[in-house]
Design an enzyme around this catalytic site. Sequence first.
Site, PDB file in Angstrom:
ATOM      1  N   ASP A  95     -28.745  90.681 -45.387  1.00  0.00           N
ATOM      2  CA  ASP A  95     -28.430  90.963 -44.166  1.00  0.00           C
ATOM      3  C   ASP A  95     -27.637  89.932 -43.424  1.00  0.00           C
ATOM      4  OD1 ASP A  95     -30.250  93.078 -44.805  1.00  0.00           O
ATOM      5  OD2 ASP A  95     -31.715  92.143 -44.370  1.00  0.00           O
TER       6      ASP A  95
ATOM      7  N   LYS B 150     -22.743  91.437 -44.587  1.00  0.00           N
ATOM      8  CA  LYS B 150     -21.950  91.597 -45.563  1.00  0.00           C
ATOM      9  C   LYS B 150     -21.072  92.870 -45.296  1.00  0.00           C
ATOM     10  CE  LYS B 150     -25.154  91.638 -48.420  1.00  0.00           C
ATOM     11  NZ  LYS B 150     -26.330  90.929 -47.639  1.00  0.00           N
ATOM     12  N   GLY B 151     -21.860  93.908 -44.859  1.00  0.00           N
ATOM     13  CA  GLY B 151     -21.196  95.335 -44.545  1.00  0.00           C
ATOM     14  C   GLY B 151     -19.986  95.171 -43.508  1.00  0.00           C
TER      15      GLY B 151
ATOM     16  N   GLY C 256     -28.734  97.521 -47.442  1.00  0.00           N
ATOM     17  CA  GLY C 256     -28.475  98.421 -46.200  1.00  0.00           C
ATOM     18  C   GLY C 256     -27.288  97.786 -45.530  1.00  0.00           C
ATOM     19  N   HIS C 257     -26.160  98.044 -45.404  1.00  0.00           N
ATOM     20  CA  HIS C 257     -25.195  97.395 -44.897  1.00  0.00           C
ATOM     21  C   HIS C 257     -24.615  98.346 -43.690  1.00  0.00           C
ATOM     22  CE1 HIS C 257     -24.044  95.456 -49.092  1.00  0.00           C
ATOM     23  NE2 HIS C 257     -25.267  95.098 -48.871  1.00  0.00           N
TER      24      HIS C 257
ATOM     25  N   GLN D 254     -27.592  92.183 -51.304  1.00  0.00           N
ATOM     26  CA  GLN D 254     -28.665  90.972 -51.187  1.00  0.00           C
ATOM     27  C   GLN D 254     -28.220  89.873 -50.867  1.00  0.00           C
ATOM     28  OE1 GLN D 254     -29.417  93.408 -54.245  1.00  0.00           O
ATOM     29  NE2 GLN D 254     -29.959  94.595 -52.670  1.00  0.00           N
TER      30      GLN D 254
ATOM     31  N   VAL E 258     -32.456  97.649 -42.289  1.00  0.00           N
ATOM     32  CA  VAL E 258     -31.724  98.903 -42.372  1.00  0.00           C
ATOM     33  C   VAL E 258     -32.387  99.659 -43.326  1.00  0.00           C
ATOM     34  CG1 VAL E 258     -29.289  99.804 -42.852  1.00  0.00           C
ATOM     35  CG2 VAL E 258     -29.541  97.687 -41.696  1.00  0.00           C
TER      36      VAL E 258
ATOM     37  N   THR F  37     -35.614  99.455 -44.422  1.00  0.00           N
ATOM     38  CA  THR F  37     -36.918 100.160 -44.615  1.00  0.00           C
ATOM     39  C   THR F  37     -37.654 100.020 -43.172  1.00  0.00           C
ATOM     40  OG1 THR F  37     -37.546  97.520 -44.949  1.00  0.00           O
ATOM     41  CG2 THR F  37     -37.614  99.038 -46.979  1.00  0.00           C
ATOM     42  N   GLY F  38     -36.665  99.324 -42.190  1.00  0.00           N
ATOM     43  CA  GLY F  38     -37.125  99.352 -40.664  1.00  0.00           C
ATOM     44  C   GLY F  38     -38.095  98.096 -40.704  1.00  0.00           C
ATOM     45  N   ARG F  39     -38.254  97.292 -41.553  1.00  0.00           N
ATOM     46  CA  ARG F  39     -39.465  96.122 -41.371  1.00  0.00           C
ATOM     47  C   ARG F  39     -38.910  95.076 -40.499  1.00  0.00           C
ATOM     48  NH1 ARG F  39     -40.455  94.525 -47.335  1.00  0.00           N
ATOM     49  NH2 ARG F  39     -38.301  95.048 -47.684  1.00  0.00           N
TER      50      ARG F  39
ATOM     51  N   ARG G 206     -37.441  91.535 -39.600  1.00  0.00           N
ATOM     52  CA  ARG G 206     -36.926  90.385 -40.330  1.00  0.00           C
ATOM     53  C   ARG G 206     -37.743  89.188 -39.765  1.00  0.00           C
ATOM     54  NH1 ARG G 206     -31.078  92.407 -39.804  1.00  0.00           N
ATOM     55  NH2 ARG G 206     -31.019  94.230 -41.506  1.00  0.00           N
TER      56      ARG G 206
ATOM     57  N   LYS H  89     -22.933  86.348 -36.441  1.00  0.00           N
ATOM     58  CA  LYS H  89     -23.888  86.401 -35.277  1.00  0.00           C
ATOM     59  C   LYS H  89     -24.084  85.275 -34.549  1.00  0.00           C
ATOM     60  CE  LYS H  89     -27.000  89.802 -35.964  1.00  0.00           C
ATOM     61  NZ  LYS H  89     -28.225  90.696 -36.312  1.00  0.00           N
TER      62      LYS H  89
HETATM   63  P1  GDP Z   1     -25.623  93.330 -44.597  1.00  0.00           P
HETATM   64  O1  GDP Z   1     -26.981  93.699 -45.318  1.00  0.00           O
HETATM   65  O2  GDP Z   1     -25.303  91.878 -44.960  1.00  0.00           O
HETATM   66  O3  GDP Z   1     -24.563  94.251 -44.562  1.00  0.00           O
HETATM   67  O4  GDP Z   1     -26.162  92.979 -43.147  1.00  0.00           O
HETATM   68  P2  GDP Z   1     -27.191  94.326 -42.275  1.00  0.00           P
HETATM   69  O5  GDP Z   1     -26.182  95.353 -41.845  1.00  0.00           O
HETATM   70  O6  GDP Z   1     -28.379  94.489 -42.978  1.00  0.00           O
HETATM   71  O7  GDP Z   1     -27.432  93.438 -41.229  1.00  0.00           O
HETATM   72  C1  GDP Z   1     -26.770  92.601 -40.220  1.00  0.00           C
HETATM   73  C2  GDP Z   1     -26.659  93.223 -38.839  1.00  0.00           C
HETATM   74  O8  GDP Z   1     -26.174  92.324 -37.759  1.00  0.00           O
HETATM   75  C3  GDP Z   1     -26.176  94.656 -38.526  1.00  0.00           C
HETATM   76  O9  GDP Z   1     -26.940  95.335 -37.566  1.00  0.00           O
HETATM   77  C4  GDP Z   1     -24.800  94.454 -38.219  1.00  0.00           C
HETATM   78  O10 GDP Z   1     -24.181  95.356 -37.376  1.00  0.00           O
HETATM   79  C5  GDP Z   1     -25.075  93.185 -37.236  1.00  0.00           C
HETATM   80  N1  GDP Z   1     -23.739  92.244 -37.005  1.00  0.00           N
HETATM   81  C6  GDP Z   1     -22.919  91.762 -38.088  1.00  0.00           C
HETATM   82  N2  GDP Z   1     -22.206  90.697 -37.507  1.00  0.00           N
HETATM   83  C7  GDP Z   1     -22.845  90.613 -36.291  1.00  0.00           C
HETATM   84  C8  GDP Z   1     -22.489  89.278 -35.473  1.00  0.00           C
HETATM   85  O11 GDP Z   1     -21.292  88.708 -35.736  1.00  0.00           O
HETATM   86  N3  GDP Z   1     -22.722  89.699 -34.176  1.00  0.00           N
HETATM   87  C9  GDP Z   1     -23.882  90.439 -34.226  1.00  0.00           C
HETATM   88  N4  GDP Z   1     -24.588  90.538 -32.896  1.00  0.00           N
HETATM   89  N5  GDP Z   1     -24.383  91.464 -34.721  1.00  0.00           N
HETATM   90  C10 GDP Z   1     -23.904  91.546 -36.180  1.00  0.00           C
HETATM   91  P1  IMO Z   2     -28.756  93.753 -48.247  1.00  0.00           P
HETATM   92  O1  IMO Z   2     -27.808  94.078 -49.283  1.00  0.00           O
HETATM   93  C1  IMO Z   2     -32.547  91.698 -47.185  1.00  0.00           C
HETATM   94  C2  IMO Z   2     -35.424  92.047 -50.662  1.00  0.00           C
HETATM   95  C3  IMO Z   2     -36.730  92.947 -50.246  1.00  0.00           C
HETATM   96  C4  IMO Z   2     -37.820  92.060 -51.422  1.00  0.00           C
HETATM   97  C5  IMO Z   2     -37.018  91.605 -52.353  1.00  0.00           C
HETATM   98  C6  IMO Z   2     -37.006  92.708 -53.575  1.00  0.00           C
HETATM   99  O2  IMO Z   2     -28.796  94.837 -47.058  1.00  0.00           O
HETATM  100  O3  IMO Z   2     -28.519  92.463 -47.770  1.00  0.00           O
HETATM  101  P2  IMO Z   2     -36.177  95.090 -54.285  1.00  0.00           P
HETATM  102  O4  IMO Z   2     -36.410  96.440 -53.760  1.00  0.00           O
HETATM  103  O5  IMO Z   2     -34.722  94.617 -54.371  1.00  0.00           O
HETATM  104  O6  IMO Z   2     -37.026  94.774 -55.533  1.00  0.00           O
HETATM  105  O7  IMO Z   2     -36.969  94.031 -53.334  1.00  0.00           O
HETATM  106  O8  IMO Z   2     -35.398  91.797 -52.048  1.00  0.00           O
HETATM  107  N1  IMO Z   2     -34.286  92.861 -50.606  1.00  0.00           N
HETATM  108  C7  IMO Z   2     -33.446  92.548 -49.311  1.00  0.00           C
HETATM  109  N2  IMO Z   2     -33.515  91.721 -48.238  1.00  0.00           N
HETATM  110  N3  IMO Z   2     -31.425  92.557 -47.656  1.00  0.00           N
HETATM  111  C8  IMO Z   2     -31.195  93.242 -48.893  1.00  0.00           C
HETATM  112  O9  IMO Z   2     -30.104  93.806 -49.090  1.00  0.00           O
HETATM  113  C9  IMO Z   2     -32.429  93.442 -49.678  1.00  0.00           C
HETATM  114  N4  IMO Z   2     -32.521  94.169 -50.728  1.00  0.00           N
HETATM  115  C10 IMO Z   2     -33.544  93.668 -51.521  1.00  0.00           C
HETATM  116  O10 IMO Z   2     -37.129  92.878 -49.210  1.00  0.00           O
HETATM  117  O11 IMO Z   2     -38.228  90.880 -50.505  1.00  0.00           O
HETATM  118 MG    MG Z   3     -28.799  94.593 -45.073  1.00  0.00          MG
END
Ligand code: GDP
Ligand code: IMO
Ligand code: MG
Length: 428
Positions: free
Chosen positions: A13, A16-17, A40-41, A225, A300, A302-304, A306, A332
């Site tokens: 999280d 990366k997305g 969840g990207h 991840q 993104v 599971t809604g948990r 962080r 961020k």
């Molecule tokens: P990923 O799993 O690595 O793709 O990241 P996620 O999408 O799960 O979580 C990153 C969250 O931060 C998302 O809601 C993005 O829209 C948001 N985000 C990404 N870059 C930035 C940033 O530079 N600033 C802020 N405020 N939000 C960001």
């Molecule tokens: P992105 O790509 C954050 C975590 C789970 C759990 C552990 C194992 O959005 O960054 P799994 O279902 O993979 O066997 O769960 O890994 N986990 C993540 N945490 N971002 C993710 O993906 C994750 N994918 C799995 O919360 O702790």
């Molecule tokens: Mg994510």
Amino acid sequence: MSAFIVLGAQWGDEGKGKMTDYLAEDADVVVRFQGGNNAGHTVEVGDKQYKLHLIPSGILYRDKLNVIGNGVVVDPKALFDEIDYLKNAGVDVTPENLIISDRAHLIMPYHKILDGIKEKARGKNDIGTTGKGIGPCYTDKMERSGIRVCDLMHKDVFEEKLRENIEVKSSIITKVFNGESLSFEEMYNEYLGYAERMKPFVRDISVEVYDKIKSGKNVLFEGAQGTLLDIDYGTYPYVTSSNTIAGGVSNGVGIGPTMITSAVGIAKAYTTRVGKGPFPTELLEETGEWLREKGHEYGVTTGRARRCGWLDLVILKSAARISGLTSFAVTKIDTLAGMEKIKVCTGYRFDGKIIDYVPASLEDLAKCEPIYEEFDGWDESIADARSYEELPENAKKYLNKIENFTDTKVSIVSVGPRRDQTIKVKDI
Ligand code: GDP
Ligand code: IMO
Ligand code: MG
């Protein structure tokens, strides 16, 4: 030609997305190499937000080829749900812009059941998985009883493998875990439907990606991840079941390591983690709560909520080493505006010594006491900054610290979720 990796440097999280979407502008091909729909990207373009789990984040561009590599575990139901979700959002997914490896393993309904019941059986020692069947699917892959996409393309092979698996899994589920037995017919018919729909997308993706690189195209490998969730280098067993580090690209796509030209580590300006496991710089008091609310730190997939904490440079330094990172993209950093003081961890006090790596044993990691360096914060919002010069001096000092400590340059600074809220500082 370039073949570069975008991967998470922390516990997932990191953004990366967003960074994949930003960097994909210069890419022709975007490839997922590991993980599955546990990811969840989030990608924001203009006023639209997209949440992707299995399909690479390059899909929002019309002219890019997106690839699901052999290292990915594919839940066909999740795949077609995501294709339908994108279609409703005005994005067409066709074999012209998405191809799927014939060697990828399939997530089956019993993998999801086993994920759930094994977690329950672990009791207070549960991992906190996403429940998507990831661990059980990779277990079957390594145990050599998995069902691959190419098997699904051959009705008789699929039938035989499914029968064998149902027999074994049904007895584990009923006899070991007191669960309900599985029905062959239902699963067989459901998956035959997926087979028809999946067929046009299926390819030998190693051949396709190799040819693209050889013909001078730019290829981006999108990690899921993060480094500390890696099956080998993460905080085992509180990890995911795949290699999230740069090394995962070669075996997850079928591309030699000598073809990869660079690797960008995505690092959030503070640290977050979902699920259980150690977290040395975790903030359990109001500062952690403040970061969670200001940074909208909710999962993104599971809604948990962080867990949040200070930036841990020991982790970033380890990520740089393990993946041979050529630069960091720091995301961020806008979230930190308004903090009077910001701490970063620059080492762990462990057994009377100071160390700057993450120990293998969780018992040792639990004994590590973070050593902090304190930075002055900044008040002004930086969400509208579009050049490095516009950043407050204190934010620059913070970024310099990351570079100096990790001996890795910061190439990109992200100041908001949208594609345009990005500052390119140096070449990746
Ligand atoms: P990923 O799993 O690595 O793709 O990241 P996620 O999408 O799960 O979580 C990153 C969250 O931060 C998302 O809601 C993005 O829209 C948001 N985000 C990404 N870059 C930035 C940033 O530079 N600033 C802020 N405020 N939000 C960001
Ligand atoms: P992105 O790509 C954050 C975590 C789970 C759990 C552990 C194992 O959005 O960054 P799994 O279902 O993979 O066997 O769960 O890994 N986990 C993540 N945490 N971002 C993710 O993906 C994750 N994918 C799995 O919360 O702790
Ligand atoms: Mg994510």
